[in-house]
Design an enzyme around this catalytic site. Structure first.
Site, PDB file in Angstrom:
ATOM      1  N   GLY A 178       0.976  -1.290  -0.009  1.00 14.14           N
ATOM      2  CA  GLY A 178       0.542   0.056  -0.647  1.00 14.14           C
ATOM      3  C   GLY A 178       1.552   1.284   0.007  1.00 14.14           C
ATOM      4  CG  ASN A 179       3.347   2.235   2.947  1.00 12.45           C
ATOM      5  OD1 ASN A 179       2.497   3.656   3.342  1.00 12.45           O
ATOM      6  ND2 ASN A 179       2.940   0.977   4.004  1.00 12.45           N
ATOM      7  CE  LYS A 200      -0.851  -2.523   7.389  1.00  7.53           C
ATOM      8  NZ  LYS A 200       0.681  -2.803   6.550  1.00  7.53           N
ATOM      9  CE  LYS A 260       7.011  -4.789   3.467  1.00  3.26           C
ATOM     10  NZ  LYS A 260       5.941  -4.833   2.814  1.00  3.26           N
ATOM     11  CE  LYS A 289       1.951  -5.876   1.166  1.00  6.31           C
ATOM     12  NZ  LYS A 289       2.860  -5.208   2.051  1.00  6.31           N
TER      13      LYS A 289
HETATM   14  P1  ADP Z   1       4.378  -1.579   2.747  1.00  2.00           P
HETATM   15  O1  ADP Z   1       3.094  -1.386   2.106  1.00  2.00           O
HETATM   16  O2  ADP Z   1       4.923  -1.771   0.866  1.00  2.00           O
HETATM   17  O3  ADP Z   1       3.682  -3.242   3.167  1.00  2.00           O
HETATM   18  P2  ADP Z   1       5.665  -1.139   4.618  1.00  2.00           P
HETATM   19  O4  ADP Z   1       6.331   0.705   5.221  1.00  2.00           O
HETATM   20  O5  ADP Z   1       4.880  -1.793   5.529  1.00  2.00           O
HETATM   21  O6  ADP Z   1       4.866  -1.486   2.988  1.00  2.00           O
HETATM   22  O7  ADP Z   1       7.027  -1.539   5.077  1.00  2.00           O
HETATM   23  C1  ADP Z   1       8.615  -1.055   4.029  1.00  2.00           C
HETATM   24  C2  ADP Z   1       9.457   0.235   4.530  1.00  2.00           C
HETATM   25  O8  ADP Z   1      10.114  -0.494   5.350  1.00  2.00           O
HETATM   26  C3  ADP Z   1      10.144   0.574   3.785  1.00  2.00           C
HETATM   27  O9  ADP Z   1       9.722   2.088   3.086  1.00  2.00           O
HETATM   28  C4  ADP Z   1      11.353   0.929   5.333  1.00  2.00           C
HETATM   29  O10 ADP Z   1      10.995   2.869   4.907  1.00  2.00           O
HETATM   30  C5  ADP Z   1      11.253   0.444   6.005  1.00  2.00           C
HETATM   31  N1  ADP Z   1      11.426   0.216   6.265  1.00  2.00           N
HETATM   32  C6  ADP Z   1      12.065  -0.512   8.019  1.00  2.00           C
HETATM   33  N2  ADP Z   1      13.109  -0.880   8.719  1.00  2.00           N
HETATM   34  C7  ADP Z   1      13.632  -1.994   7.482  1.00  2.00           C
HETATM   35  C8  ADP Z   1      14.619  -2.106   6.349  1.00  2.00           C
HETATM   36  N3  ADP Z   1      16.157  -3.050   7.479  1.00  2.00           N
HETATM   37  N4  ADP Z   1      14.879  -2.709   5.232  1.00  2.00           N
HETATM   38  C9  ADP Z   1      14.699  -2.356   4.541  1.00  2.00           C
HETATM   39  N5  ADP Z   1      13.668  -1.652   4.978  1.00  2.00           N
HETATM   40  C10 ADP Z   1      12.835  -0.864   6.325  1.00  2.00           C
HETATM   41 MG    MG Z   2       3.528  -3.208   5.249  1.00  2.00          MG
END
Ligand code: ADP
Ligand code: MG
Length: 311
Positions: A10-11, A128, A274, A212
């Site tokens: 979503g981000n 979340k 993730k 998700k």
């Molecule tokens: P999405 O909507 O794709 O699930 P999230 O914001 O939930 O995105 O998760 C992705 C984000 O996590 C990245 O854009 C980054 O800012 C952040 N992030 C936090 N820790 C890490 C890490 N160790 N490695 C890479 N990204 C990270």
């Molecule tokens: Mg996320």
């Protein structure tokens, strides 16, 4: 034909710093649909899932501001709304991209409910992130005036957090499996699915936003996918993220994943789900998962970009 489950963040659809206009979301969706259509052309069956953090948070704000004139909707209904709006944009864009390549693959979007446990500890530990980013001062003000819980999201700012229970089962799994076996390109489990609880055979909606990433690994396992790809804002996962000694990861095996998770390298509500979701898929299927960005889908599947998680 190889089957790949692709989870779109979503981000990644409303990126940090973007307002979230339809044009912005469409342009981000176009970027990945072009590559997804190329994948389909090279012989992959694609099953898409997507997140809804920023989008569902925006709907909640609309609800909140319109309260004097329109009754508020509970969070499960807001989740359902994002399956419709994002599912529509993805289906439309992807169908057009497939047609441009003279592919006859049919696209279907399935409204998906997901069963969660009403006693999931997540209900008392919201993690979340939803909606836009605020400064620390704004966040404190929102906590005071609206009573929402706000937390810092990976140095990007403060956001509201809501409960994110673990997905147990897709209610529409059989329909999804049937259409998948007919070769459909599917868009399913948007926003992690609409959370419902199953009490003695009756489904009831519950207010939460499922991550998700976890639902997508469940989808990838249930549909016996050959590969699982998680698309987000960054092209790789990193250790010592945002620190001077940050190190982007090209690959991790199961032990590396577990060690980094235990060392707290990946924060709750963003990178941790993730890595955990990828790890679940890899451990249970012995196949590979990849974490990368929207624009790196093809190079990641070719092995030249992204963080590859392998058994
Ligand atoms: P999405 O909507 O794709 O699930 P999230 O914001 O939930 O995105 O998760 C992705 C984000 O996590 C990245 O854009 C980054 O800012 C952040 N992030 C936090 N820790 C890490 C890490 N160790 N490695 C890479 N990204 C990270
Ligand atoms: Mg996320």
């Amino acid at each position: 034909m190889k089957r790949v489950v692709i989870a779109i963040g979503g981000n990644a659809i409303i990126r940090n710093g973007q307002k979230g206009t339809t044009e912005e979301q469409l342009s981000n969706i176009q970027t990945c649909c072009t590559q997804i259509a190329d994948l389909a052309q090279s012989g992959y069956q694609v099953i898409l899932t997507h997140g809804n953090g920023p989008q569902v948070g925006n709907i909640v704000i609309q609800n909140d501001m319109a309260k004097p004139v329109i009754p508020e909707s509970p969070l499960d209904i807001c989740d359902a709304a994002t399956q419709g709006s994002l599912g529509y944009l993805l289906a439309r864009t992807l169908s057009n991209a497939l047609k441009e390549r003279n592919l006859t693959t049919k696209v279907a979007t399935i409204l998906t409910q997901v069963i969660v446990d009403p006693d999931d500890p997540a209900f008392s530990h919201p993690s979340k992130f939803i909606g836009p980013f605020f400064t620390k001062e704004e966040a404190l003000e929102i906590e005071k005036t609206q009573g929402f819980l706000m937390k810092e999201d990976s140095d990007r700012g403060y956001r509201r957090v809501v409960p994110s229970p673990y997905p147990q089962k897709l209610v529409e799994l059989e329909a999804i499996q049937d259409l998948a076996s007919l070769g459909y390109t599917l868009i399913i489990a948007g926003g992690g699915g609409i959370p419902v609880i199953n009490e003695t055979g009756r489904l009831t909606g519950i207010e939460a936003v499922i991550d998700k990433d976890f639902t997508s690994s469940l989808v990838a396992e249930n549909l016996k996918a050959d590969a699982f790809v998680i698309l987000t804002e960054v092209s790789k996962a990193a250790i010592h993220y945002n620190q001077p000694n940050m190190q982007w990861l090209d690959q991790m095996n199961v032990d590396d994943c577990k060690r980094y998770l235990a060392q707290g390298e990946f924060p709750d509500g963003s990178m941790k789900p993730k890595v955990q979701a990828a790890l679940n898929f890899v451990e249970h299927t012995k196949k590979e998962a990849v974490i990368t960005s929207l624009s790196c889908l093809i190079p990641a599947l070719q092995g030249t970009d992204g963080t590859h998680i392998h058994p």
